[in-house]
Scaffold this motif. Structure first.
Motif, short mmCIF file in Angstrom:
data_model
loop_
_atom_site.label_atom_id
_atom_site.label_comp_id
_atom_site.label_asym_id
_atom_site.label_seq_id
_atom_site.Cartn_x
_atom_site.Cartn_y
_atom_site.Cartn_z
N SER A 129 0.82 -1.21 0.00
CA SER A 129 0.00 0.00 0.00
C SER A 129 0.85 1.26 0.00
N ALA A 130 2.04 1.21 0.63
CA ALA A 130 2.90 2.39 0.64
C ALA A 130 3.38 2.72 -0.76
N GLN A 131 3.61 1.69 -1.58
CA GLN A 131 4.11 1.93 -2.92
C GLN A 131 3.03 2.47 -3.84
N SER A 145 8.14 0.42 3.54
CA SER A 145 8.09 1.78 3.01
C SER A 145 8.00 1.73 1.50
N GLY A 146 7.41 2.74 0.92
CA GLY A 146 7.42 2.91 -0.52
C GLY A 146 8.72 3.52 -1.00
N LEU A 177 5.36 6.79 3.35
CA LEU A 177 6.18 7.50 2.37
C LEU A 177 6.46 6.66 1.13
N GLY A 178 6.58 7.35 0.01
CA GLY A 178 6.92 6.71 -1.24
C GLY A 178 7.44 7.75 -2.22
N PRO A 179 7.63 7.35 -3.47
CA PRO A 179 8.12 8.28 -4.48
C PRO A 179 7.26 9.55 -4.54
N GLY A 180 7.92 10.69 -4.59
CA GLY A 180 7.21 11.96 -4.66
C GLY A 180 6.92 12.58 -3.31
#
Length: 174
Positions: A4-6, A69-70, A164-167
């Motif tokens: 879900s983080a990703q 984590s993403g 947290l993830g990309p962006g």
């Protein structure tokens, strides 16, 4: 099923006046002993003012399990260091120790770097002297100021990493 983080939307963190906040949460936080400054310089102890990407993270595998984590999360190694010498070509970058130039040891006795997120300050491009090793990391129990990083309780950082993830970004304000 995807992590879900990703697949989550990027999360925007905000630091101001001793608090780090994000959609749906907040935590007590501390910044650099030099306060928050727009004109951050190496060694001034200040946290940089502005909005920055959250790039990737590290964890201490001998102390905690790999967090979900993403963001890309890598296990720290005892020979990991971060160069803080503005004259060195690897300034503000991860290196392997021993390393001749001035550097910070990432494998610390204190639990500050048990969880670390690299804040994208002075990273692209790296400008010598503008400041190095600006991280989101674990706060000391007494919340004494950092050397320029933003720090929060370990439990809060562990939960936050899952969001947290990309962006994802952090905005640091005085």
């Amino acid at each position: 099923m995807a992590n879900s983080a990703q697949s989550a939307a990027p999360v925007s963190l905000s630091y101001a006046a001793g608090r780090l906040s994000w959609p749906g949460g907040e935590a007590r936080a501390v910044c650099g002993r030099g306060g928050v400054r727009a004109d951050k310089r190496e060694g001034d102890g200040a946290s940089p003012e502005g909005a920055f990407p959250l790039l990737y993270g590290f964890y201490r595998p001998d102390r905690i399990a790999r967090p979900e984590s993403g963001l890309a999360i890598t296990a720290l190694q005892p020979d990991d260091g971060w160069v803080d010498d503005p004259a060195d070509p690897n300034y503000n970058r991860l290196v392997k120790l021993p390393y001749a130039a001035s550097h910070e040891t990432m494998w610390m006795a204190e639990p500050l770097y048990d969880l670390v997120v690299v804040i994208g300050y002075n990273t692209d491009p790296v400008v010598p002297g503008r400041g190095s090793a600006i991280f989101l990391h674990v706060a000391r129990e007494d919340f004494t100021p950092t050397a320029g990083c933003i720090a929060i309780p370990r439990e809060a950082l562990a939960r936050l990493l899952g969001l947290l993830g990309p962006g994802s970004t952090i905005t640091i304000r005085a």
